[in-house]
Design a protein around this motif. Structure first.
Motif, mmCIF file in Angstrom:
data_model
loop_
_atom_site.group_PDB
_atom_site.id
_atom_site.type_symbol
_atom_site.label_atom_id
_atom_site.label_comp_id
_atom_site.label_asym_id
_atom_site.label_seq_id
_atom_site.Cartn_x
_atom_site.Cartn_y
_atom_site.Cartn_z
ATOM 1 N N MET A 1 30.673 13.660 146.713
ATOM 2 C CA MET A 1 31.346 14.677 147.522
ATOM 3 C C MET A 1 32.765 14.239 147.876
ATOM 4 O O MET A 1 33.694 15.045 147.879
ATOM 5 C CB MET A 1 30.537 14.975 148.793
ATOM 6 C CG MET A 1 29.259 15.759 148.523
ATOM 7 S SD MET A 1 28.455 16.385 150.029
ATOM 8 C CE MET A 1 27.782 14.863 150.687
ATOM 9 N N GLU A 2 32.947 12.965 148.182
ATOM 10 C CA GLU A 2 34.281 12.467 148.504
ATOM 11 C C GLU A 2 35.199 12.555 147.291
ATOM 12 O O GLU A 2 36.360 12.968 147.411
ATOM 13 C CB GLU A 2 34.200 11.020 148.988
ATOM 14 C CG GLU A 2 35.544 10.459 149.446
ATOM 15 C CD GLU A 2 35.426 9.087 150.073
ATOM 16 O OE1 GLU A 2 36.367 8.287 149.922
ATOM 17 O OE2 GLU A 2 34.388 8.818 150.711
ATOM 18 N N SER B 1 38.285 18.308 155.829
ATOM 19 C CA SER B 1 38.678 16.895 155.750
ATOM 20 C C SER B 1 38.240 16.135 157.004
ATOM 21 O O SER B 1 37.860 14.968 156.929
ATOM 22 C CB SER B 1 40.199 16.775 155.560
ATOM 23 O OG SER B 1 40.913 17.103 156.746
ATOM 24 N N GLU B 2 38.281 16.800 158.155
ATOM 25 C CA GLU B 2 37.819 16.158 159.398
ATOM 26 C C GLU B 2 36.320 15.894 159.339
ATOM 27 O O GLU B 2 35.842 14.832 159.748
ATOM 28 C CB GLU B 2 38.147 17.058 160.594
ATOM 29 C CG GLU B 2 39.600 17.003 161.038
ATOM 30 C CD GLU B 2 39.790 17.606 162.420
ATOM 31 O OE1 GLU B 2 39.094 17.167 163.355
ATOM 32 O OE2 GLU B 2 40.628 18.522 162.552
ATOM 33 N N ALA B 3 35.565 16.846 158.824
ATOM 34 C CA ALA B 3 34.107 16.693 158.744
ATOM 35 C C ALA B 3 33.725 15.493 157.886
ATOM 36 O O ALA B 3 32.745 14.802 158.173
ATOM 37 C CB ALA B 3 33.483 17.967 158.175
ATOM 38 N N TYR B 4 34.517 15.212 156.858
ATOM 39 C CA TYR B 4 34.200 14.129 155.934
ATOM 40 C C TYR B 4 34.999 12.852 156.202
ATOM 41 O O TYR B 4 34.982 11.926 155.389
ATOM 42 C CB TYR B 4 34.416 14.583 154.484
ATOM 43 C CG TYR B 4 33.275 15.421 153.959
ATOM 44 C CD1 TYR B 4 32.241 14.849 153.233
ATOM 45 C CD2 TYR B 4 33.208 16.783 154.228
ATOM 46 C CE1 TYR B 4 31.178 15.615 152.766
ATOM 47 C CE2 TYR B 4 32.152 17.561 153.772
ATOM 48 C CZ TYR B 4 31.140 16.962 153.043
ATOM 49 O OH TYR B 4 30.085 17.719 152.599
ATOM 50 N N MET C 1 38.186 12.428 156.136
ATOM 51 C CA MET C 1 39.262 12.304 155.154
ATOM 52 C C MET C 1 40.556 12.947 155.640
ATOM 53 O O MET C 1 41.391 13.377 154.860
ATOM 54 C CB MET C 1 38.831 12.935 153.824
ATOM 55 C CG MET C 1 37.631 12.274 153.183
ATOM 56 S SD MET C 1 37.114 13.096 151.646
ATOM 57 C CE MET C 1 38.531 12.721 150.583
ATOM 58 N N LYS C 2 40.711 13.003 156.968
ATOM 59 C CA LYS C 2 41.872 13.681 157.538
ATOM 60 C C LYS C 2 43.183 13.028 157.099
ATOM 61 O O LYS C 2 44.161 13.709 156.781
ATOM 62 C CB LYS C 2 41.763 13.662 159.066
ATOM 63 C CG LYS C 2 42.825 14.506 159.769
ATOM 64 C CD LYS C 2 42.570 14.541 161.271
ATOM 65 C CE LYS C 2 43.608 15.404 161.977
ATOM 66 N NZ LYS C 2 43.361 15.454 163.452
ATOM 67 N N GLU C 3 43.208 11.690 157.073
ATOM 68 C CA GLU C 3 44.430 10.980 156.687
ATOM 69 C C GLU C 3 44.771 11.258 155.217
ATOM 70 O O GLU C 3 45.931 11.511 154.889
ATOM 71 C CB GLU C 3 44.266 9.476 156.908
ATOM 72 C CG GLU C 3 45.527 8.678 156.596
ATOM 73 C CD GLU C 3 45.363 7.190 156.890
ATOM 74 O OE1 GLU C 3 46.291 6.427 156.579
ATOM 75 O OE2 GLU C 3 44.310 6.797 157.426
ATOM 76 N N PHE C 4 43.754 11.221 154.350
ATOM 77 C CA PHE C 4 43.991 11.517 152.929
ATOM 78 C C PHE C 4 44.523 12.933 152.763
ATOM 79 O O PHE C 4 45.476 13.177 152.011
ATOM 80 C CB PHE C 4 42.695 11.359 152.133
ATOM 81 C CG PHE C 4 42.830 11.728 150.675
ATOM 82 C CD1 PHE C 4 43.181 10.775 149.743
ATOM 83 C CD2 PHE C 4 42.603 13.035 150.249
ATOM 84 C CE1 PHE C 4 43.315 11.113 148.403
ATOM 85 C CE2 PHE C 4 42.742 13.384 148.920
ATOM 86 C CZ PHE C 4 43.091 12.420 147.994
ATOM 87 N N TYR C 5 43.917 13.878 153.466
ATOM 88 C CA TYR C 5 44.338 15.275 153.381
ATOM 89 C C TYR C 5 45.790 15.439 153.815
ATOM 90 O O TYR C 5 46.584 16.099 153.142
ATOM 91 C CB TYR C 5 43.430 16.153 154.236
ATOM 92 C CG TYR C 5 43.904 17.583 154.361
ATOM 93 C CD1 TYR C 5 43.709 18.486 153.332
ATOM 94 C CD2 TYR C 5 44.567 18.008 155.515
ATOM 95 C CE1 TYR C 5 44.149 19.794 153.433
ATOM 96 C CE2 TYR C 5 45.018 19.318 155.630
ATOM 97 C CZ TYR C 5 44.812 20.207 154.583
ATOM 98 O OH TYR C 5 45.256 21.498 154.693
ATOM 99 N N GLN C 6 46.160 14.823 154.946
ATOM 100 C CA GLN C 6 47.519 14.974 155.458
ATOM 101 C C GLN C 6 48.535 14.322 154.528
ATOM 102 O O GLN C 6 49.631 14.865 154.317
ATOM 103 C CB GLN C 6 47.622 14.378 156.864
ATOM 104 C CG GLN C 6 48.922 14.744 157.576
ATOM 105 C CD GLN C 6 49.138 16.241 157.653
ATOM 106 O OE1 GLN C 6 48.279 16.982 158.145
ATOM 107 N NE2 GLN C 6 50.275 16.722 157.155
ATOM 108 N N GLN C 7 48.199 13.166 154.002
ATOM 109 C CA GLN C 7 49.106 12.508 153.056
ATOM 110 C C GLN C 7 49.334 13.378 151.830
ATOM 111 O O GLN C 7 50.460 13.472 151.326
ATOM 112 C CB GLN C 7 48.535 11.149 152.643
ATOM 113 C CG GLN C 7 48.596 10.087 153.738
ATOM 114 C CD GLN C 7 47.899 8.799 153.326
ATOM 115 O OE1 GLN C 7 47.188 8.736 152.322
ATOM 116 N NE2 GLN C 7 48.107 7.747 154.112
#
Length: 505
Positions: free
Chosen positions: A262-263, A309-312, A314-320
């Protein structure tokens, strides 16, 4: 087979699946070891209305409908291994669509096996099985009309003899391969697969016959694929549900935990700005019986990619990724758009981007344009904002004295789009816009420049103006008061919608 053309012998493929076979899942399957990937079935009538767009920001080729929806998105990484599957019941329309996409895909496939009503009611999918003349007409038209391989997917007919007869007729059209779904038209995944039909068909024709596997009872790991291939005698194997639930089934070294899959999926979904609802659907399929877990509930509640992205975690990856795409978008816009005025119909345009840091904290171009229009005794500027569906960016047109002005660049918010339109208008008219370092024009009074406000949110000067004009025209007073308040609120970072003024204390 011509050099460079896609081969369908001894391959393992990601089967076409509605809502699943979008770009992120296809790339994921290729990463894990799939030889070929199919897109979801796309209907010819909708695709025929699309136009091809090179998306330089995402580095993709998008086929965009008249309503700006991206119907099909592909990229260089899959170009030599992606098969475009269409739903069609018309030879001429099928050829139009095939020619539209043939330079961006490896092969064209016609769905002749889908039993769902949305496909059969238009004479497509499994409905074609009862009209072999039309099957032949569609396939011959495609084979002679495009330069890439043409294939089709069918279901088995009521008898083995009928099935073999149809496949032999299909072979004579010149198709490269045929996929056989080993169930009858009225059977569903709960019914057993008729492996004897597939084996007989494979022996009856010379073209590759590949079998679609939809059951986890048959294929759970990569090792099962070869065993199934031998059992059916099929040249190649398509994976559907097993790949949808865990795409790492294609890995020769064994499957990965679904959390890791999923990631990996989300990295592609964010990279290519996949629609959030489509990503949610695919992730829910992977969660399966855990869809009611805390993660599943958080996923179902998410409405945007940012919330996913928050649920997983991965917020930092998403924002980058968002920052990277925005930087590229800005760079492309600034390098390709002219900085001189250009007429677009009745709208004067310029390539202008609103940069908040270029203006004092309490000053905006909209404020300057409003004050100038008041000084000249003109009707106040009117703004019209539109949103682009593909990336949800905004663009605005400002109308002043019956003339329209717009920036050709797209902004991240409605407010910024309006400010950019105001800048275009001010620059075209040669009016100061309030940038830092600009000589004081006298359009904005000192109290407004300093941001001093009354308790109701307006500046002292604005309050006096409102009171003076209230006796002359009540409606005009309300409009001016609202505009002044919105202007100050925007300068202070308030992002409420323009049609919903801030509540007064």
């Amino acid at each position: 087979m011509m050099a460079g053309r896609l081969s369908f012998r001894n391959i393992t493929a990601l089967a076409p699946m509605v809502r699943v076979g979008t770009l992120p899942m296809r790339l994921l399957a290729l990463d894990y070891g799939a030889d070929v990937v199919y897109c979801e079935e796309l209907i010819d009538i909708k695709m025929a209305q699309c136009h091809r767009v090179v998306n330089e920001v995402l580095e993709t080729v998008d086929f965009v409908a008249p309503d700006d929806r991206v119907m099909f998105r592909t990229c260089e990484k899959e170009k030599d291994r992606v098969v475009f599957q269409m739903g069609t019941a018309d030879p001429d329309r099928a050829l139009i669509v095939a020619r539209l996409v043939e330079n961006d895909v490896a092969a064209i496939d016609v769905n002749m096996g889908c039993p769902k009503e949305y496909s059969t009611k238009g004479g497509m999918g499994a409905a074609l099985l009862s009209d072999p003349d039309k099957i032949e007409a569609i396939l011959r038209k495609l084979v002679t009309g495009v330069s890439i391989p043409v294939t089709c997917k069918i279901r088995i007919l009521p008898s083995l003899e009928e099935t073999i007869g149809l496949v032999r007729r299909i072979e004579k059209t010149g198709v490269t391969a045929v996929a056989v779904h080993g169930r009858f038209k009225d059977e569903r995944p709960r019914h057993p697969v008729h492996c004897d039909y597939i084996q007989a068909v494979s022996q009856a024709v010379s073209i590759p016959v590949y079998r679609q596997v939809r059951s986890l009872d048959l294929v759970k790991t990569n090792k099962d694929i070869e065993e199934f291939r031998k059992a059916t005698g099929a040249s190649s194997v398509m994976l559907a549900r097993s790949a949808m639930w865990n795409a790492s089934v294609f890995r020769s070294r064994g499957t990965l935990p679904v959390e890791e899959v999923m990631e990996d999926y989300l990295k592609y979904a964010f990279r290519y700005e996949n629609h959030a609802f489509n990503s949610k659907y695919c992730l829910c399929q992977m969660l399966r019986d855990k869809v009611e877990s805390p993660l599943g509930k958080q996923l179902q509640a998410a409405q945007t990619n940012a919330e996913i992205s928050e649920a997983y975690g991965m917020k930092e990856f998403y924002q980058q990724n968002q920052d990277r795409l925005q930087t590229k978008r800005d760079s492309l816009q600034s390098s390709t758009q002219p900085d001189r005025p250009v007429m677009d119909g009745d709208v004067t345009t310029m390539a202008v981007k609103f940069e908040r840091r270029e203006y004092p904290p309490h000053i905006t171009p909209k404020m300057f344009l409003l004050e100038w229009s008041r000084k000249e005794k003109l009707e106040q500027p009117q703004y019209e904002v539109v949103q682009r569906a593909q990336d949800r960016a905004f663009q605005a047109i400002v109308t002043l004295s019956k003339k329209k002005y717009r920036s050709t660049l797209w902004e991240k918010s409605k407010k910024f789009a309006e400010q950019a339109a105001a800048v275009v208008c001010l620059r075209i008219l040669g009016i100061p816009e309030g940038r830092i370092g600009e000589e004081d024009s006298g359009l904005i009074c000192k109290r407004k420049r300093d941001g001093k406000t009354m308790t109701n949110g307006t500046t002292e000067g604005e309050e006096a103006t409102i009171k003076r004009r209230s006796t002359e025209n009540t409606q005009e007073t309300e409009n001016l008061e609202s505009e002044a308040t919105v202007a100050v609120a925007v300068a202070n970072g308030d992002h409420h919608e323009p049609d919903a003024p801030p509540k007064r204390p």
